[in-house]
Design a protein around this motif. Structure first.
Motif, PDB file in Angstrom:
ATOM      1  N   TRP A  55       3.512  -8.922   0.654  1.00  0.00           N
ATOM      2  CA  TRP A  55       3.332  -7.202   0.280  1.00  0.00           C
ATOM      3  C   TRP A  55       4.559  -6.516   0.067  1.00  0.00           C
ATOM      4  O   TRP A  55       5.584  -6.563   1.079  1.00  0.00           O
ATOM      5  N   LYS A  56       4.985  -6.002  -0.815  1.00  0.00           N
ATOM      6  CA  LYS A  56       6.121  -4.941  -0.774  1.00  0.00           C
ATOM      7  C   LYS A  56       5.582  -3.546  -0.598  1.00  0.00           C
ATOM      8  O   LYS A  56       6.594  -2.432  -0.774  1.00  0.00           O
ATOM      9  N   GLN A  57       4.442  -3.494  -0.594  1.00  0.00           N
ATOM     10  CA  GLN A  57       3.841  -1.883  -0.377  1.00  0.00           C
ATOM     11  C   GLN A  57       3.194  -2.042   0.837  1.00  0.00           C
ATOM     12  O   GLN A  57       2.426  -2.844   1.107  1.00  0.00           O
ATOM     13  N   ALA A  58       2.904  -0.940   1.574  1.00  0.00           N
ATOM     14  CA  ALA A  58       2.130  -0.731   2.732  1.00  0.00           C
ATOM     15  C   ALA A  58       0.985   0.198   2.575  1.00  0.00           C
ATOM     16  O   ALA A  58       1.130   1.190   2.315  1.00  0.00           O
ATOM     17  N   LEU A  59      -0.208  -0.441   2.786  1.00  0.00           N
ATOM     18  CA  LEU A  59      -1.422   0.646   2.699  1.00  0.00           C
ATOM     19  C   LEU A  59      -2.317  -0.026   3.820  1.00  0.00           C
ATOM     20  O   LEU A  59      -2.559  -1.245   4.092  1.00  0.00           O
ATOM     21  N   GLN A  79      -6.583   3.903   3.530  1.00  0.00           N
ATOM     22  CA  GLN A  79      -6.083   4.502   2.245  1.00  0.00           C
ATOM     23  C   GLN A  79      -6.363   3.628   1.044  1.00  0.00           C
ATOM     24  O   GLN A  79      -6.573   4.055  -0.120  1.00  0.00           O
ATOM     25  N   ASN A 111      -0.518  -4.894  -7.100  1.00  0.00           N
ATOM     26  CA  ASN A 111       0.199  -3.740  -6.862  1.00  0.00           C
ATOM     27  C   ASN A 111       0.775  -3.520  -5.553  1.00  0.00           C
ATOM     28  O   ASN A 111       1.983  -3.090  -5.276  1.00  0.00           O
ATOM     29  N   LEU A 112       0.177  -4.326  -4.559  1.00  0.00           N
ATOM     30  CA  LEU A 112       0.760  -4.529  -3.231  1.00  0.00           C
ATOM     31  C   LEU A 112       1.925  -5.265  -3.237  1.00  0.00           C
ATOM     32  O   LEU A 112       3.217  -5.026  -2.619  1.00  0.00           O
ATOM     33  N   CYS A 127       4.196  -5.844  -5.776  1.00  0.00           N
ATOM     34  CA  CYS A 127       5.108  -5.512  -6.786  1.00  0.00           C
ATOM     35  C   CYS A 127       6.271  -4.548  -6.316  1.00  0.00           C
ATOM     36  O   CYS A 127       5.823  -4.097  -5.217  1.00  0.00           O
ATOM     37  N   ASP A 128       7.417  -4.661  -6.644  1.00  0.00           N
ATOM     38  CA  ASP A 128       8.339  -3.892  -6.226  1.00  0.00           C
ATOM     39  C   ASP A 128       8.317  -2.418  -6.579  1.00  0.00           C
ATOM     40  O   ASP A 128       7.561  -2.021  -7.305  1.00  0.00           O
ATOM     41  N   ILE A 129       8.976  -1.503  -5.402  1.00  0.00           N
ATOM     42  CA  ILE A 129       8.722  -0.078  -5.720  1.00  0.00           C
ATOM     43  C   ILE A 129       9.373   0.172  -6.825  1.00  0.00           C
ATOM     44  O   ILE A 129      10.409  -0.536  -7.358  1.00  0.00           O
ATOM     45  N   ALA A 149       4.534  -1.283 -11.448  1.00  0.00           N
ATOM     46  CA  ALA A 149       3.173  -1.030 -11.208  1.00  0.00           C
ATOM     47  C   ALA A 149       2.630  -2.374 -12.009  1.00  0.00           C
ATOM     48  O   ALA A 149       3.286  -2.937 -12.803  1.00  0.00           O
TER      49      ALA A 149
END
Length: 140
Positions: free
Chosen positions: A4-8, A12, A72-73, A75-77, A80
């Motif tokens: 993961w590159k996104q944190a939820l 959330q 989506n988690l 993928c890079d900042i 999307a």
């Protein structure tokens, strides 16, 4: 090691279901592992087809929701993921209870991602196997 590159967190993640088809069908994300996402969906009048069994389209909604969330988690900042293609093999019928889907990455690339989603009944018998291809785009 996580992909993961996104944190939820789960709160959330489930808040993102509000006012969507996921909320309408009772979909819940229940676990975010290091390289997989798990979610559940009830099998009831919201998800039945006329014969009183889980509608194949409802299975596809669960599969695409879990795979899309996971993509989506991963993928890079600034980017999307959006769906390109999904297929589903419906293996076994379910009349009631809860089905659980597990989304795992097959390929996470710069421009595409491929996810496999296995949906099982409460006895862990396979109900549906789906493959979702995602396009990675610049975030809008």
């Amino acid at each position: 090691m996580t992909i993961w590159k996104q944190a939820l967190d789960l709160v959330q993640a489930n808040d993102m279901m509000k006012n969507t088809i996921g909320e309408t069908l009772g979909l819940m994300i229940t676990e975010i592992g290091v390289d997989y996402v798990v979610g559940t969906m009830p099998v009831d009048k919201r998800t039945h087809q006329p014969m009183g069994i889980l509608h194949g389209g409802a299975s596809v909604v669960l599969a695409e929701s879990l795979g899309s969330f996971a993509a989506n988690l991963a993928c890079d900042i600034g980017t999307a993921c959006v769906g390109l293609d999904i297929n589903a093999n419906h293996i076994r019928s379910v009349r009631s209870g809860l089905v659980t889907g597990v989304a795992r990455a097959v390929h996470v690339g710069r421009r595409t991602q491929v996810w496999e989603i296995r949906i099982a009944d409460e006895a862990d018998k396979t109900v549906c196997v789906s493959r979702l291809t995602m396009a990675v785009i610049d975030a809008v």
